[in-house]
Design a protein around this motif. Structure first.
Motif, PDB file in Angstrom:
ATOM      1  N   SER A 155       1.730   9.736   8.848  1.00 26.48           N
ATOM      2  CA  SER A 155       1.127   8.989   7.748  1.00 26.48           C
ATOM      3  C   SER A 155       0.919   7.547   8.174  1.00 26.48           C
ATOM      4  N   LEU A 156      -0.301   7.061   8.044  1.00 25.81           N
ATOM      5  CA  LEU A 156      -0.673   5.761   8.590  1.00 25.81           C
ATOM      6  C   LEU A 156       0.217   4.641   8.101  1.00 25.81           C
ATOM      7  N   ALA A 157       0.627   4.685   6.837  1.00 25.52           N
ATOM      8  CA  ALA A 157       1.405   3.572   6.278  1.00 25.52           C
ATOM      9  C   ALA A 157       2.787   3.460   6.891  1.00 25.52           C
ATOM     10  N   ALA A 185      -2.101  -5.246  10.335  1.00 29.82           N
ATOM     11  CA  ALA A 185      -1.894  -5.318   8.889  1.00 29.82           C
ATOM     12  C   ALA A 185      -3.191  -5.182   8.100  1.00 29.82           C
ATOM     13  N   GLU A 186      -4.247  -5.903   8.512  1.00 29.40           N
ATOM     14  CA  GLU A 186      -5.456  -5.935   7.698  1.00 29.40           C
ATOM     15  C   GLU A 186      -6.185  -4.594   7.711  1.00 29.40           C
ATOM     16  N   TRP A 187      -6.382  -4.008   8.907  1.00 28.37           N
ATOM     17  CA  TRP A 187      -7.108  -2.741   8.923  1.00 28.37           C
ATOM     18  C   TRP A 187      -6.317  -1.630   8.257  1.00 28.37           C
ATOM     19  N   MET A 188      -4.973  -1.721   8.356  1.00 28.30           N
ATOM     20  CA  MET A 188      -4.150  -0.735   7.667  1.00 28.30           C
ATOM     21  C   MET A 188      -4.297  -0.871   6.154  1.00 28.30           C
ATOM     22  N   MET A 189      -4.330  -2.126   5.681  1.00 27.78           N
ATOM     23  CA  MET A 189      -4.513  -2.364   4.257  1.00 27.78           C
ATOM     24  C   MET A 189      -5.881  -1.866   3.791  1.00 27.78           C
ATOM     25  N   GLU A 190      -6.919  -2.046   4.601  1.00 28.54           N
ATOM     26  CA  GLU A 190      -8.248  -1.575   4.227  1.00 28.54           C
ATOM     27  C   GLU A 190      -8.286  -0.053   4.154  1.00 28.54           C
ATOM     28  N   TRP A 191      -7.565   0.626   5.047  1.00 30.51           N
ATOM     29  CA  TRP A 191      -7.516   2.091   4.965  1.00 30.51           C
ATOM     30  C   TRP A 191      -6.795   2.530   3.689  1.00 30.51           C
ATOM     31  N   LEU A 192      -5.679   1.879   3.374  1.00 26.98           N
ATOM     32  CA  LEU A 192      -4.951   2.214   2.157  1.00 26.98           C
ATOM     33  C   LEU A 192      -5.823   2.004   0.919  1.00 26.98           C
ATOM     34  N   LYS A 193      -6.613   0.939   0.922  1.00 21.14           N
ATOM     35  CA  LYS A 193      -7.540   0.700  -0.186  1.00 21.14           C
ATOM     36  C   LYS A 193      -8.582   1.814  -0.273  1.00 21.14           C
TER      37      LYS A 193
END
Length: 409
Positions: free
Chosen positions: A323-325, A296-304
């Protein structure tokens, strides 16, 4: 001053600029050059692309083409004024950058329809043939001045020259063997040329005379490093000439044989945590953890890093197994693993809030692994704000933002 607004265009026309040669072969590692002539018109890069025909011959067995074929042929790309002076940076490993940009931001429907027709998104599967018939491709260059949404004053630089270094056949063609050759024919740069109304042109010329016309754009600092088998590694990624907006990194394993599309897999490679550092400051207060149960966290950082959370509609990041998300479980940490970190503090690109270390502006990446990683290549792409100033006499120079904006403390 160069932002597109209603009512300032006097005329617009479609223009086609052919490359210096009609044909280029991977057997000769040729450099492609295209001159863009403009004496009084601006370029609308948002409506521009390169166009060419590609064919494969000489294979000894099965042959195919890598996904996103149109950009796979580009090893490096650079832009120069007509006097031969570089504008921005030489974009290295461009085919990997373009692959990352398309695959991580594109849904299945687009990939299977218009992006396959234009960019060759699906590639060509291996089949029992020794050649691939000529087919037309187009590609929109994803970074640098080419990605500008504003008018670009090419006429104030005497026109432009685009240089492209071709990738080897090993990076473009999949085959059982290594004898195939690909050829590029009828390559051209197609764009919209715009003439602004006289009163607007006068304002632009006044800026040129009074301290220089400022042109802001976004480019990529591209660098690759070698990942060894140590479980703790630190990569010094060089000094950045510009203000950092975001950084992304992928690990690509060496392909087992020529029949593999190596860029189709961004491996996690047993990565357990990572941390970016710019100059004397870390971009996160602690390491960002990664793992099968920690997505969850690294995915959120990529989205940011992609400013996805600032958009009202983030659907472009879903609806796709590329798509990563929308990746889940082993798929997310397996074949499409991207380390991303945002540095730009604004929600809008219209505000200059990217980071620049006042002393060194050196980029580092700390990588830790849960077990021995496979030796591979690490590709890092730092998105940076760039600025140039255009002066009388068709002269320009880079502005490194010294003493300007928000420097890191």
């Amino acid at each position: 001053m160069l932002k597109k607004t209603e009512g300032i265009e006097q005329s617009r026309r479609r223009a086609r600029f052919n490359s210096h040669s009609n044909s280029y072969s991977s057997a000769n590692s040729q450099r492609i050059r295209i001159d863009i002539n403009s004496s009084e018109e601006y370029i609308d890069f948002a409506n521009s692309y390169i166009c060419y025909d590609l064919a494969v011959t000489g294979a000894t067995a099965q042959v195919g083409l890598c996904k996103y074929t149109a950009s796979s042929v580009i090893k490096e790309i650079r832009l120069k004024d007509r006097a031969g002076n570089m504008i921005g940076e030489n974009i290295q490993d461009y085919s990997v950058l373009a692959r990352l940009a398309f695959e991580m931001n594109t849904n299945d429907e687009a990939e299977k329809s218009y992006l396959d027709a234009t960019e060759g998104a699906l590639g060509v599967d291996l089949s029992a043939t020794t050649s691939i018939a000529s087919r037309q491709y187009t590609h929109q260059i994803v970074t640098g001045v080419f990605a500008s949404k504003n008018y670009f004053p090419a006429h104030l630089l005497g026109g432009l020259s685009v240089e492209i270094d071709m990738n080897s056949a090993l990076d473009v063609v999949m085959e059982d063997g290594a004898a195939a050759v690909y050829t590029i024919n009828n390559l051209a740069f197609v764009c919209s040329l715009v003439k602004l109304k006289p009163q607007i042109e006068t304002m632009v010329l006044n800026q040129v005379q009074q301290g220089g016309l400022v042109v802001d754009y976004v480019s990529q600092h591209c660098v690759k490093a070698s990942v060894n088998t140590n479980t703790t590694q630190r990569h010094d990624l060089g000094t950045l000439n510009g203000r950092v907006k975001s950084v992304q990194a992928v690990q690509i394993l060496t392909k087992a044989d020529q029949s593999v599309d190596a860029n189709n897999s961004f491996s996690r490679n047993n990565t357990s945590n990572y941390r970016w550092k710019l100059g004397n400051r870390f971009l996160s207060e602690s390491q960002v953890e990664v793992g099968a149960a920690k997505q969850a966290e690294w995915m959120m950082e990529w989205l940011k890093s992609q400013k996805a959370l600032c958009q009202k509609d983030v659907s472009q990041f879903g609806n796709s197994n590329h798509s990563l998300a929308n990746l889940a479980g082993s798929a997310a940490t397996g074949g499409k693993f991207v380390i991303g970190q945002g540095a730009d503090r604004s929600q809008s690109d219209s505000v200059l809030s990217s980071l620049k270390d006042k002393d060194f502006n050196r980029l580092e990446l700390e990588l830790n692994y849960s077990s021995t990683p496979t030796a591979c290549t690490l590709y890092v792409f730092a998105e940076v704000d760039k600025r140039m100033r255009i002066f009388p006499g068709k002269q320009h120079q880079d502005d490194d933002f010294s003493g300007q904006g928000t420097n890191m403390q």
